[in-house]
Motif scaffolding. Structure first.
Motif, PDB file in Angstrom:
ATOM      1  N   ALA A 143       6.957   4.171   0.152  1.00  0.00           N
ATOM      2  CA  ALA A 143       6.496   4.384  -1.234  1.00  0.00           C
ATOM      3  C   ALA A 143       6.979   5.736  -1.752  1.00  0.00           C
ATOM      4  O   ALA A 143       7.286   5.881  -2.944  1.00  0.00           O
ATOM      5  CB  ALA A 143       4.971   4.299  -1.306  1.00  0.00           C
ATOM      6  N   SER A 166       4.588  -1.111  -0.259  1.00  0.00           N
ATOM      7  CA  SER A 166       3.245  -0.844   0.266  1.00  0.00           C
ATOM      8  C   SER A 166       2.759   0.472  -0.317  1.00  0.00           C
ATOM      9  O   SER A 166       3.534   1.223  -0.903  1.00  0.00           O
ATOM     10  CB  SER A 166       3.267  -0.773   1.797  1.00  0.00           C
ATOM     11  OG  SER A 166       4.129   0.277   2.200  1.00  0.00           O
ATOM     12  N   THR A 167       1.454   0.737  -0.142  1.00  0.00           N
ATOM     13  CA  THR A 167       0.853   1.927  -0.733  1.00  0.00           C
ATOM     14  C   THR A 167       0.599   2.963   0.366  1.00  0.00           C
ATOM     15  O   THR A 167       0.161   2.621   1.458  1.00  0.00           O
ATOM     16  CB  THR A 167      -0.491   1.553  -1.409  1.00  0.00           C
ATOM     17  OG1 THR A 167      -0.200   0.583  -2.417  1.00  0.00           O
ATOM     18  CG2 THR A 167      -1.148   2.756  -2.046  1.00  0.00           C
ATOM     19  N   ARG A 168       0.882   4.221   0.064  1.00  0.00           N
ATOM     20  CA  ARG A 168       0.648   5.298   1.040  1.00  0.00           C
ATOM     21  C   ARG A 168      -0.779   5.828   0.874  1.00  0.00           C
ATOM     22  O   ARG A 168      -1.258   5.972  -0.243  1.00  0.00           O
ATOM     23  CB  ARG A 168       1.664   6.422   0.805  1.00  0.00           C
ATOM     24  CG  ARG A 168       1.453   7.676   1.655  1.00  0.00           C
ATOM     25  CD  ARG A 168       2.525   8.729   1.328  1.00  0.00           C
ATOM     26  NE  ARG A 168       2.305   9.986   2.025  1.00  0.00           N
ATOM     27  CZ  ARG A 168       1.804  11.091   1.481  1.00  0.00           C
ATOM     28  NH1 ARG A 168       1.443  11.107   0.209  1.00  0.00           N
ATOM     29  NH2 ARG A 168       1.647  12.189   2.208  1.00  0.00           N
ATOM     30  N   ARG A 302       1.718   5.468 -10.593  1.00  0.00           N
ATOM     31  CA  ARG A 302       2.839   5.423  -9.633  1.00  0.00           C
ATOM     32  C   ARG A 302       2.687   6.486  -8.539  1.00  0.00           C
ATOM     33  O   ARG A 302       2.912   6.219  -7.359  1.00  0.00           O
ATOM     34  CB  ARG A 302       4.180   5.643 -10.349  1.00  0.00           C
ATOM     35  CG  ARG A 302       4.622   4.485 -11.185  1.00  0.00           C
ATOM     36  CD  ARG A 302       4.850   3.241 -10.353  1.00  0.00           C
ATOM     37  NE  ARG A 302       6.264   2.948 -10.119  1.00  0.00           N
ATOM     38  CZ  ARG A 302       6.707   1.822  -9.548  1.00  0.00           C
ATOM     39  NH1 ARG A 302       5.839   0.912  -9.126  1.00  0.00           N
ATOM     40  NH2 ARG A 302       7.987   1.633  -9.363  1.00  0.00           N
ATOM     41  N   GLN A 305       0.034   5.463  -6.034  1.00  0.00           N
ATOM     42  CA  GLN A 305       0.475   4.451  -5.068  1.00  0.00           C
ATOM     43  C   GLN A 305       1.307   5.064  -3.940  1.00  0.00           C
ATOM     44  O   GLN A 305       1.457   4.477  -2.882  1.00  0.00           O
ATOM     45  CB  GLN A 305       1.278   3.353  -5.790  1.00  0.00           C
ATOM     46  CG  GLN A 305       0.380   2.467  -6.642  1.00  0.00           C
ATOM     47  CD  GLN A 305       1.161   1.612  -7.639  1.00  0.00           C
ATOM     48  OE1 GLN A 305       2.373   1.780  -7.804  1.00  0.00           O
ATOM     49  NE2 GLN A 305       0.469   0.699  -8.300  1.00  0.00           N
TER      50      GLN A 305
END
Ligand SMILES: [Zn+2]
Length: 457
Positions: A143, A166-168, A302, A305
């Motif tokens: 990400a 995917s999200t960090r 953004r 995420q």
């Protein structure tokens, strides 16, 4: 020549002027008539082509302004000469041993590492960053790589706006995109002491003089009051493929090194030293509800995420407030925003010396050509701040056509707009708000800021 110029008959004035160019005593006046007349006609390209090699100060300041106009007007190309200079600069850049193919469908796959050098493949070429020891691309969250690519290519490649794979998870430490200018220095002063300051260093020679910045950075690192990280990169060349001069691709590209290092340093926030002038004011001259803009909501989402809070630590104060925060600190003597000084003093003749150094009590010449050129541009650049600076330093009579704007008192411009604190995520707000409130008073209600629209736009 003068009569024709004053009457607005610019073609005729230029015809007279051209006959005088070879006469040493009259050449300077003739050149000034030529550039001013092109400027008034907004013939920026012709102005640059005609005057690029004339070396007097007035001419050069008009050439610089015209180039600025050209670079900010979409669809207008750079002059052919500038274009070939940029081509040579791009050709002279280092290249990776193993080249990647640009892949618009998988942003993280456009990054590769060779030693401590991180490479990024974009459609037209490759740029790099020299990373600190221990940096490891393979343990950098995808990400972060996707967000980095987006800040670098956002204006031109819609593929960068695709959802991240995917999200960090949120990191722990705050950081700041640090230029060593007044606004980012004020931001550094109000953020927690353990904030990591990240300075982007252009890897190739240019007109940009790093000496002033280096002085402040050395002071901060040597005294240990802040940690300043310096990362060298050539990513400012990306936008030269799109008819623009060397510079950042987007507002957030100045922090791309911090995005790429967020896992390395466990970063959970990146700050940007954007004062009210760039947030609650549109182009520094018309009020807008910044928190409701699509720009603000999109980028906050953004960054989140990618496990980063997007921080605007000085969005509750203006450029004037930022000056006051810096003035109140021990860092002041290590700071000078002028790009033409000798590293210690300002040149006293540029726009920065007027609007940044002037209010700090440093000398400037209000009659200097560059300062006069900016003051006489309409709409005036950084208008609210310039009006405050003119009024607070007693120079209102320099802009007689704006007399009606001085019926207002701009003292509020150096005070706190408390709504700006609401933009700060809870975990950072407390210390930042407390530090700003300890330096500056709060604006009175109803807020004058809400009525700002100096040029009826
Ligand atoms: Zn200067």
């Amino acid at each position: 020549m003068r009569r024709a110029y004053n009457a607005g008959r610019y073609d005729e004035a230029r015809r007279h002027a051209h006959t005088l160019l070879s006469k040493p005593k009259e050449a300077e006046l003739a050149r000034s008539v030529i550039v001013r007349s092109y400027w008034n006609e907004q013939a920026f390209e012709t102005l640059v082509q005609t005057a690029e090699h004339w070396d007097d100060e007035l001419t050069q300041s008009y050439v610089a302004l015209a180039q600025e106009q050209l670079s900010s007007t979409p669809g207008k190309a750079l002059t052919p000469m500038k274009e070939s200079r940029l081509e040579r600069l791009r050709d002279a850049q280092p290249q990776p041993q193993h080249s990647l193919e640009w892949n618009p469908n998988n942003m993280p796959s456009n990054f590769s590492q060779e030693g401590l050098r991180l490479w990024f493949r974009y459609p037209q070429g490759q740029v790099y960053w020299d990373m600190p020891a221990g940096f490891d691309l393979s343990s950098t969250h995808p990400a972060l790589l996707s967000l980095a690519a987006e800040t670098l290519l956002y204006p031109w490649e819609s593929a960068t706006r695709a959802p991240f794979s995917s999200t960090r998870a949120m990191g722990g430490r705050a950081s700041l995109s640090f230029s060593a200018g007044t606004d980012s220095t004020a931001a550094a002063l109000v953020m927690p002491d353990e904030t990591l300051l990240g300075y982007h260093r252009r890897s190739f020679d240019s007109m940009l003089d790093h000496r002033n910045a280096q002085r402040l950075i050395d002071h901060l690192n040597e005294s240990g009051v802040r940690e300043v990280l310096q990362i060298e990169s050539n990513h400012e060349l990306i936008r030269t493929h799109h008819g623009k001069p060397v510079g950042f691709s987007s507002d957030f590209a100045c922090a791309v090194h911090l995005i790429l290092l967020a896992d390395h340093f466990d970063l959970g926030a990146i700050g940007f030293g954007m004062p009210i002038d760039n947030t609650y004011l549109w182009k520094g001259r018309k009020f807008r509800k910044f928190d409701e803009t699509q720009y603000c909501t999109y980028w906050i989402k953004r960054f989140a995420q990618a496990g980063l809070d997007l921080l605007f630590p000085i969005s509750s104060i203006s450029e004037a407030g930022a000056l006051m925060v810096v003035k109140d600190s021990l860092w002041l003597k290590h700071l000078n925003s002028c790009m033409r000084g000798d590293g210690t003093k300002g040149c006293e003749r540029c726009w920065k010396c007027f609007h940044k150094n002037g209010p700090l009590g440093r000398p400037f010449d209000i009659k200097a050509h560059e300062i006069q050129t900016y003051l006489n541009k309409r709409p005036m650049p950084t208008a609210t701040h310039a009006l405050w600076a003119l009024q607070s330093m007693g120079h209102e009579d320099e802009v007689p056509d704006l007399a009606h704007l001085f019926e207002r008192d701009y003292a509020w411009w150096a005070e706190i707009y408390p709504a700006g604190f609401d933009l700060l995520p809870e975990r950072w707000r407390g210390p930042i708000e407390a530090r700003i409130r300890s330096v500056l008073p709060v604006m009175n209600e109803p807020y004058e800021l809400h009525n700002v629209n100096h040029f009826d736009e």
